[in-house]
Design a protein around this motif. Structure first.
Motif, PDB file in Angstrom:
ATOM      1  N   GLY A   1      -9.581  53.223 -11.914  1.00 50.14           N
ATOM      2  CA  GLY A   1      -8.904  53.846 -13.047  1.00 50.14           C
ATOM      3  C   GLY A   1      -9.882  54.525 -13.996  1.00 50.14           C
ATOM      4  O   GLY A   1      -9.633  55.643 -14.455  1.00 50.14           O
ATOM      5  N   CYS A   2     -10.982  53.861 -14.290  1.00 50.53           N
ATOM      6  CA  CYS A   2     -11.992  54.455 -15.185  1.00 50.53           C
ATOM      7  C   CYS A   2     -12.596  55.710 -14.567  1.00 50.53           C
ATOM      8  O   CYS A   2     -12.778  56.734 -15.250  1.00 50.53           O
ATOM      9  CB  CYS A   2     -13.086  53.434 -15.491  1.00 50.53           C
ATOM     10  N   ARG A   3     -12.902  55.655 -13.284  1.00 51.08           N
ATOM     11  CA  ARG A   3     -13.466  56.831 -12.611  1.00 51.08           C
ATOM     12  C   ARG A   3     -12.454  57.974 -12.563  1.00 51.08           C
ATOM     13  O   ARG A   3     -12.813  59.149 -12.751  1.00 51.08           O
ATOM     14  CB  ARG A   3     -13.897  56.471 -11.189  1.00 51.08           C
ATOM     15  N   GLU A   4     -11.189  57.644 -12.343  1.00 51.51           N
ATOM     16  CA  GLU A   4     -10.165  58.686 -12.258  1.00 51.51           C
ATOM     17  C   GLU A   4      -9.938  59.361 -13.604  1.00 51.51           C
ATOM     18  O   GLU A   4      -9.815  60.591 -13.684  1.00 51.51           O
ATOM     19  CB  GLU A   4      -8.856  58.088 -11.742  1.00 51.51           C
ATOM     20  N   VAL A   5      -9.881  58.563 -14.674  1.00 49.21           N
ATOM     21  CA  VAL A   5      -9.662  59.135 -16.001  1.00 49.21           C
ATOM     22  C   VAL A   5     -10.811  60.054 -16.379  1.00 49.21           C
ATOM     23  O   VAL A   5     -10.609  61.186 -16.855  1.00 49.21           O
ATOM     24  CB  VAL A   5      -9.484  58.016 -17.044  1.00 49.21           C
ATOM     25  N   LEU A   6     -12.049  59.592 -16.178  1.00 48.96           N
ATOM     26  CA  LEU A   6     -13.203  60.417 -16.525  1.00 48.96           C
ATOM     27  C   LEU A   6     -13.413  61.569 -15.550  1.00 48.96           C
ATOM     28  O   LEU A   6     -13.925  62.626 -15.928  1.00 48.96           O
ATOM     29  CB  LEU A   6     -14.466  59.553 -16.569  1.00 48.96           C
ATOM     30  N   GLY A   7     -13.022  61.368 -14.303  1.00 47.66           N
ATOM     31  CA  GLY A   7     -13.253  62.395 -13.298  1.00 47.66           C
ATOM     32  C   GLY A   7     -12.212  63.495 -13.270  1.00 47.66           C
ATOM     33  O   GLY A   7     -12.538  64.658 -13.030  1.00 47.66           O
ATOM     34  N   SER A   8     -10.938  63.138 -13.515  1.00 50.92           N
ATOM     35  CA  SER A   8      -9.881  64.146 -13.417  1.00 50.92           C
ATOM     36  C   SER A   8      -8.875  64.093 -14.552  1.00 50.92           C
ATOM     37  O   SER A   8      -7.974  64.937 -14.614  1.00 50.92           O
ATOM     38  CB  SER A   8      -9.144  63.993 -12.075  1.00 50.92           C
ATOM     39  N   GLY A   9      -8.969  63.090 -15.434  1.00 51.75           N
ATOM     40  CA  GLY A   9      -8.055  63.019 -16.569  1.00 51.75           C
ATOM     41  C   GLY A   9      -6.696  62.456 -16.254  1.00 51.75           C
ATOM     42  O   GLY A   9      -5.782  62.531 -17.082  1.00 51.75           O
TER      43      GLY A   9
ATOM     44  N   PHE B   1     -14.796  65.761 -14.443  1.00 45.87           N
ATOM     45  CA  PHE B   1     -16.227  65.439 -14.394  1.00 45.87           C
ATOM     46  C   PHE B   1     -16.509  64.960 -12.975  1.00 45.87           C
ATOM     47  O   PHE B   1     -16.258  63.806 -12.634  1.00 45.87           O
ATOM     48  CB  PHE B   1     -16.549  64.374 -15.437  1.00 45.87           C
ATOM     49  N   LEU B   2     -17.002  65.859 -12.140  1.00 42.67           N
ATOM     50  CA  LEU B   2     -17.115  65.601 -10.705  1.00 42.67           C
ATOM     51  C   LEU B   2     -17.960  64.382 -10.379  1.00 42.67           C
ATOM     52  O   LEU B   2     -17.673  63.665  -9.419  1.00 42.67           O
ATOM     53  CB  LEU B   2     -17.686  66.838 -10.004  1.00 42.67           C
ATOM     54  N   LEU B   3     -18.999  64.112 -11.156  1.00 47.49           N
ATOM     55  CA  LEU B   3     -19.897  63.000 -10.853  1.00 47.49           C
ATOM     56  C   LEU B   3     -19.147  61.685 -10.742  1.00 47.49           C
ATOM     57  O   LEU B   3     -19.472  60.846  -9.899  1.00 47.49           O
ATOM     58  CB  LEU B   3     -20.980  62.889 -11.925  1.00 47.49           C
ATOM     59  N   MET B   4     -18.119  61.499 -11.566  1.00 49.73           N
ATOM     60  CA  MET B   4     -17.380  60.240 -11.543  1.00 49.73           C
ATOM     61  C   MET B   4     -16.590  60.050 -10.251  1.00 49.73           C
ATOM     62  O   MET B   4     -16.234  58.922  -9.901  1.00 49.73           O
ATOM     63  CB  MET B   4     -16.419  60.179 -12.741  1.00 49.73           C
ATOM     64  N   LEU B   5     -16.318  61.131  -9.540  1.00 49.93           N
ATOM     65  CA  LEU B   5     -15.551  61.043  -8.295  1.00 49.93           C
ATOM     66  C   LEU B   5     -16.452  60.954  -7.072  1.00 49.93           C
ATOM     67  O   LEU B   5     -15.952  60.810  -5.955  1.00 49.93           O
ATOM     68  CB  LEU B   5     -14.627  62.252  -8.166  1.00 49.93           C
TER      69      LEU B   5
END
Length: 230
Positions: free
Chosen positions: A147-155, A183-187
């Protein structure tokens, strides 16, 4: 009752597979590009962990110690094969997303570890509670990191839940940051390590702050001569 409550607390938090034991890093980094993928992998692993714990507990008296590891691995592999075939039939979209990582559940250290360390020493009910709690704790870890990666990566949060899990899960799909460019790095895999490190740091910091608040203030010591408080 307290015994089973402690098992649930251990599995969900105090002995969490990801945040405490730091196991199953491979699926954690690979599938947690979204909370939906993490939820799907976590629930599948929970099912396998629950069933394997119960089966191992039931056969623990008749399995010779010399071959217990191969037998336990065979039990886990059989369960994973059944789950993989069932998902391919009824949850095909989720099966395509998770792909190879479903088969890799067989070598998940947490599953074989619980079978060896707990299920072989406890009756089926206790083994079932332990497997369920450890599996749900694992699911919690995957969903939090994903969830954290998705929110930061794609909102977004739980994007594609209706496509992967069925139309009844449309309510889970949320847009947290409208118009967010991402933010591609998070994905990417490095983003998984970064996010896990940040979450572990937050957990450790919270534990230290709670310990600091729990320590009582040292009592004033009286001077041995004049009786003055220091």
């Amino acid at each position: 009752m307290n015994f089973y409550l402690n098992l649930m607390r251990d599995g969900l938090w105090r002995n969490n597979v990801i945040f405490t034991q730091l196991l199953a890093m491979c699926p954690l980094m690979a599938v947690t590009t979204s909370a939906t993928n993490g939820l799907g992998m976590g629930l599948i692993t929970t099912l396998v962990l629950l069933c394997s714990n119960v089966l191992v507990s039931c056969i623990r008296q008749i399995v010779p110690p010399q071959v217990r590891i191969p037998i336990f691995t065979l039990v886990i592999a059989s369960l994973v094969t059944l789950v993989d075939m069932a998902m391919n039939a009824w949850l095909h979209e989720l099966h395509k997303v998770l792909g190879l990582f479903i088969s890799l559940i067989v070598v998940n250290c947490a599953i074989l570890g619980r079978a060896e360390s707990f299920a072989t020493k406890n009756p089926p009910l206790a083994a079932a509670v332990d497997g369920l709690s450890m599996g749900l704790g694992f699911t919690l870890g995957l969903v939090v990191v994903g969830g954290c990666r998705e929110v930061l990566g794609s909102g977004t949060l739980f994007a594609g839940a209706s496509q992967l899990l069925g139309p009844h899960f449309t309510f889970m799909e949320l847009t947290i940051l409208p118009g967010y460019s991402g933010f591609l790095l998070m994905l990417l895999p490095p983003g998984g390590f970064i996010m896990l490190g940040l979450i572990l740091s937050a957990i450790r910091l919270g534990a230290r702050l709670r310990q600091k608040d729990a320590v009582p203030a040292a009592p004033a010591q009286a001077d041995a001569v004049g009786g003055c408080h220091l």
